[in-house]
Scaffold this active site. Sequence first.
Site, PDB file in Angstrom:
ATOM      1  N   CYS A 173       0.794  -1.226  -0.177  1.00  0.00           N
ATOM      2  CA  CYS A 173      -0.028  -0.142   0.061  1.00  0.00           C
ATOM      3  C   CYS A 173       0.837   1.237   0.070  1.00  0.00           C
ATOM      4  CB  CYS A 173      -0.980  -0.048   1.046  1.00  0.00           C
ATOM      5  SG  CYS A 173      -1.719   1.533   1.784  1.00  0.00           S
ATOM      6  N   CYS A 193       0.214   3.842   2.647  1.00  0.00           N
ATOM      7  CA  CYS A 193       0.818   3.418   3.942  1.00  0.00           C
ATOM      8  C   CYS A 193       2.109   3.562   4.020  1.00  0.00           C
ATOM      9  CB  CYS A 193       0.385   1.856   3.940  1.00  0.00           C
ATOM     10  SG  CYS A 193      -1.439   1.426   3.944  1.00  0.00           S
TER      11      CYS A 193
END
Length: 161
Positions: free
Chosen positions: A86, A89
Amino acid sequence: MRTRSPHLGRSCTTSVIGMSNQHIVCPHCHGVNRVPAARLAENPKCGACKAALFDGLPVDLGSGHFRTHIERSDLPVVVDFWAPWCGPCRAMAPVFAQAAAALRGRAQLAKVNTEAEPQLASQFAIRSIPTLIVFRGGRELERMSGALDARSLNAWINRWV
Ligand SMILES: [Zn+2]
């Protein structure tokens, strides 16, 4: 003749708070320590593994120790549910680490890799990442989805510490 209340003047309620113990979960061995509140600012060490209880780093949590941290710590625990694939993230990771250092001793920041711990992601119904959840005393206080910049992250966490 009526006498006036003698309660005008000083109050001593803080001495009661100062005598209490705080439960702090060691980020290294996951043992639960009881630390006198007055010693929280003195860089307390874990009674079991002797490491610093407040190292200013996010702790990686798996299902084995997750509940101990969430339920036994008297500090708020801020969990970042993330995954290596991600991009947002990964972009937020340095900001989260900075917040962990800034909040050292006031909150424990933690990370759950949802790829490695799908059962935790499922248990907390994580539908998008990153999702941040603040816990205290085993209860979820609030959650927020989407990457935050440093200012927004600090403002959000500071509501709970
Ligand atoms: Zn320890």
